[in-house]
Design an enzyme around this catalytic site. Structure first.
Site, short mmCIF file in Angstrom:
data_model
loop_
_atom_site.label_atom_id
_atom_site.label_comp_id
_atom_site.label_asym_id
_atom_site.label_seq_id
_atom_site.Cartn_x
_atom_site.Cartn_y
_atom_site.Cartn_z
N GLY A 126 -5.55 7.39 16.41
CA GLY A 126 -4.90 8.59 16.16
C GLY A 126 -3.56 9.11 15.56
CB ALA A 127 -0.47 8.05 17.61
CE LYS A 162 -2.81 1.15 3.56
NZ LYS A 162 -3.39 1.62 4.83
NE ARG A 173 -5.65 -1.62 7.40
CZ ARG A 173 -4.47 -0.51 7.83
NH1 ARG A 173 -5.09 0.22 9.01
NH2 ARG A 173 -3.49 0.31 7.80
CE LYS A 225 0.16 12.28 12.82
NZ LYS A 225 -1.08 11.95 11.37
#
Length: 332
Positions: free
Chosen positions: A226-227, A72, A115, A232
């Site tokens: 989110g991280a 990907k 996913r 992050k």
């Protein structure tokens, strides 16, 4: 005779091919394969472009039984909302592991979105208390939508509180999600959103903690979504120290997950990771031990999940005659 053409599948073509239940089944089976060591999962390769406020990631993977392989290529550009385009876009190339032939090129944006929601719901099913009724969503973008969609397939949700940075974000989320017929409550503060929730989901691009330890009550499960890159974080270190931490992949989580900053600063130790979700599903590690524990799933996003979903979509599209075939090569 190997295939001579590559199947091209767009977002509109793949969107109706798999049900939420099929995504959940694929996610769980893939985590089990990971726990059993039946995958090859190199670390994500990051191409950082700080001057352009974005980055790219290359994510290759191989799965055994059946043999599946691919990569990907995905971006993360948080300011894209100002341009009216998604902040995350992806393309997946699915290959035949025996020959290397490119079997399919698929829209990876939809696959990534779906996913991720499915994998987090599997984690919650395994690690959260069975009587979860209240969900608190910190961040109400596209990922929060799929998080709620899949959680609603796993738990009998009675209350959904959500917070977004702006009123327009909160309104958009409400309009998009009212089709689920769940009791949705927009909150003006994160404190109101997570206080007393059975299950908390964080899905923002934050680089500083958004939640305080005292807001989280005993028994809560947290999906930290989110991280996904170094630097992050959404949760404070003192909360992580209290929690029973599980990850999708140890190495990847330490590099780019919710725990990456606290580990880099020496505030928590990698040994505080109790196991991967695959290990819990396989019975190698124990998940939640009692009703009072705070459990945390640190989700970084595994390429094996992308490839497993892409393979299922490829097979179903070929069966249904969906997509367009293209010959890249002039041989034989």
């Amino acid at each position: 005779m190997p295939p001579l053409s590559t199947l091209l599948l767009t977002e509109k073509e793949i969107r109706p091919l798999l049900s939420p239940e099929e995504y959940l089944a694929i996610a769980e089976a893939t985590f089990r394969s990971h726990g059993e060591g039946k995958v090859i999962l190199p670390s994500k390769l990051y191409l950082d472009l700080p001057q352009l406020t974005g980055d790219f990631r290359a994510m290759p993977a191989f799965l055994d039984s059946p043999l599946r392989c691919g990569i990907k290529w995905v971006n993360a550009h948080p300011r894209n909302s100002r341009r009216g385009i998604p902040s995350v876009m992806a393309i997946i190339i699915l290959n035949d592991p025996r020959t290397g032939f490119p079997l399919a090129i698929l829209d990876g944006t939809t696959i990534t979105k779906m996913r991720t929601g499915a994998t987090a719901a599997v984690a919650a099913k395994v690690l959260a208390r069975r009587n979860c009724r209240t969900v608190g969503l910190v961040g109400c973008g596209v990922q929060a939508e799929t998080q709620l969609l899949f959680l609603s397939k796993v738990f009998p949700i009675k209350q959904v509180r959500f917070w977004g940075l702006t009123p327009s974000n909160r309104n958009r989320f409400y309009q998009n999600m009212k089709r689920l017929r769940l009791p949705l409550e927009a909150k003006k503060t994160i404190h109101e959103t997570v206080q007393g929730a059975d299950l908390v989901v964080t899905s923002t691009p934050s680089r500083r903690p958004l939640i305080r330890r005292e807001w989280i009550v005993p028994g809560t499960h947290i999906n930290a979504i989110g991280a996904d890159a170094a630097g992050k974080r959404e949760l404070p270190s003192d909360l992580l120290k209290m929690a029973r931490i599980f990850v999708d992949d140890r190495h990847q989580a330490a590099e780019s997950g919710e725990i990456n900053v606290p580990i880099a600063r020496g505030e928590i130790h990698p040994k505080q990771i109790k196991g991967t979700l695959g290990e819990v599903l396989c019975g190698i590690r124990r998940g939640r031990r009692n009703e009072k524990e705070i459990t945390l799933f640190d989700a970084t996003g595994l390429a094996i999940q992308d490839i497993a979903v892409a393979w299922a979509l490829f097979k179903k599209a070929r069966q249904k005659g969906i997509g367009r075939s293209l010959r890249f090569f002039s041989w034989p």
